[in-house]
Design a protein around this motif. Sequence first.
Motif, PDB file in Angstrom:
ATOM      1  N   ASN A 119       0.827  -1.210   0.000  1.00 27.27           N
ATOM      2  CA  ASN A 119       0.000   0.000   0.000  1.00 27.27           C
ATOM      3  C   ASN A 119       0.861   1.259   0.000  1.00 27.27           C
ATOM      4  O   ASN A 119       1.810   1.396   0.773  1.00 27.27           O
ATOM      5  N   SER A 120       0.523   2.165  -0.889  1.00 21.30           N
ATOM      6  CA  SER A 120       1.048   3.531  -0.875  1.00 21.30           C
ATOM      7  C   SER A 120       0.006   4.392  -1.571  1.00 21.30           C
ATOM      8  O   SER A 120      -1.130   3.944  -1.798  1.00 21.30           O
ATOM      9  N   GLY A 121       0.344   5.609  -1.908  1.00 22.11           N
ATOM     10  CA  GLY A 121      -0.607   6.480  -2.583  1.00 22.11           C
ATOM     11  C   GLY A 121       0.090   7.693  -3.152  1.00 22.11           C
ATOM     12  O   GLY A 121       1.172   8.081  -2.701  1.00 22.11           O
ATOM     13  N   ILE A 122      -0.521   8.276  -4.159  1.00 16.25           N
ATOM     14  CA  ILE A 122      -0.038   9.508  -4.784  1.00 16.25           C
ATOM     15  C   ILE A 122      -1.107  10.559  -4.565  1.00 16.25           C
ATOM     16  O   ILE A 122      -2.226  10.437  -5.072  1.00 16.25           O
ATOM     17  N   ASP A 134      -0.985  -3.523  -4.288  1.00 16.74           N
ATOM     18  CA  ASP A 134      -0.848  -4.781  -5.008  1.00 16.74           C
ATOM     19  C   ASP A 134      -2.230  -5.397  -5.171  1.00 16.74           C
ATOM     20  O   ASP A 134      -2.873  -5.781  -4.200  1.00 16.74           O
ATOM     21  N   ASN A 135      -2.689  -5.488  -6.425  1.00 22.67           N
ATOM     22  CA  ASN A 135      -4.048  -5.963  -6.708  1.00 22.67           C
ATOM     23  C   ASN A 135      -4.151  -7.471  -6.870  1.00 22.67           C
ATOM     24  O   ASN A 135      -5.248  -8.019  -6.854  1.00 22.67           O
ATOM     25  N   ASN A 136      -3.024  -8.139  -7.063  1.00 26.61           N
ATOM     26  CA  ASN A 136      -3.069  -9.547  -7.426  1.00 26.61           C
ATOM     27  C   ASN A 136      -3.750 -10.394  -6.354  1.00 26.61           C
ATOM     28  O   ASN A 136      -3.274 -10.474  -5.215  1.00 26.61           O
ATOM     29  N   ASP A 137      -4.874 -11.006  -6.740  1.00 28.89           N
ATOM     30  CA  ASP A 137      -5.619 -11.881  -5.821  1.00 28.89           C
ATOM     31  C   ASP A 137      -5.902 -11.183  -4.495  1.00 28.89           C
ATOM     32  O   ASP A 137      -5.742 -11.758  -3.418  1.00 28.89           O
ATOM     33  N   ASN A 138      -6.333  -9.947  -4.584  1.00 35.69           N
ATOM     34  CA  ASN A 138      -6.548  -9.132  -3.390  1.00 35.69           C
ATOM     35  C   ASN A 138      -8.021  -8.707  -3.321  1.00 35.69           C
ATOM     36  O   ASN A 138      -8.449  -7.800  -4.026  1.00 35.69           O
ATOM     37  N   PRO A 139      -8.817  -9.342  -2.453  1.00 32.86           N
ATOM     38  CA  PRO A 139     -10.253  -9.034  -2.382  1.00 32.86           C
ATOM     39  C   PRO A 139     -10.562  -7.825  -1.499  1.00 32.86           C
ATOM     40  O   PRO A 139     -11.390  -7.894  -0.603  1.00 32.86           O
ATOM     41  N   THR A 140      -9.880  -6.717  -1.759  1.00 31.54           N
ATOM     42  CA  THR A 140     -10.144  -5.503  -0.987  1.00 31.54           C
ATOM     43  C   THR A 140     -11.336  -4.768  -1.591  1.00 31.54           C
ATOM     44  O   THR A 140     -11.848  -5.131  -2.654  1.00 31.54           O
TER      45      THR A 140
END
Length: 244
Positions: A119-122, A134-140
Amino acid sequence: MKIQLGSTLLFLAFSLGSMAQTKFKPEDTEFYSPKPPVVRLENQVPNDAIILFDGTDLDQWVSRNNPEQPANWTVANSTLTVKPKTGDIQTKQVFEDFQLHVEWKSPEMIKGKGQGRGNSGIFLQGLYEIQVLDNNDNPTYVNGQAGSIYKQQPPLVEVRAAEEEWHHYDIIYKAPRFNKDGMLISKGSVMVLHNGILIQNNTQIEGTTEYIGLPKIQAHSAGPIILQDHGDLVNFRNIWIRPL
């Protein structure tokens, strides 16, 4: 009513007839100034861009918590890496409307789940977050996944990169406008391309991107670009901006 309608139709017929009798030449609708400035790509970067990170140092950045202090993240192998628990970093310069290019990569070792995965942000103008995750297999939650306007708008599509590959964001941002009394005139909007794929299409930003609660409308002028320390070893490189 009939008289008014008849008069209107007569006026329109006269106007159209006059236009039909007007003869234009090609040069009547051509103009030669002012000429747009010439911009060239140099090593894939527009030559009118401000280089915010070229892989060598953090001269363009300071600590968000204390702008009098230099940014304290790690620079190695042409890569900028979050140094957890040191806080966010922000640009020395402030911006309003702009085109921003940022490349990022998830940590080598990804721990946790949901919002704990790389997790980070711009933050645009220091207030409006484009999520890095990181979106990979991430059910957020979808308005918190990579490319979202955090807690407001999910991306149009979810873009993934193969392992060890870098992501890149190209962000075209129009800042909100306020009058001299701080009243909102128009909300901000943003277009985002993720690895060249459109994921935010002139999306309206409703206000500050709050972790808890609804967006807030906060009058402001130009503001910095902020990179977020969320405790994960997220990597960045090739950051440049073009004020518009």
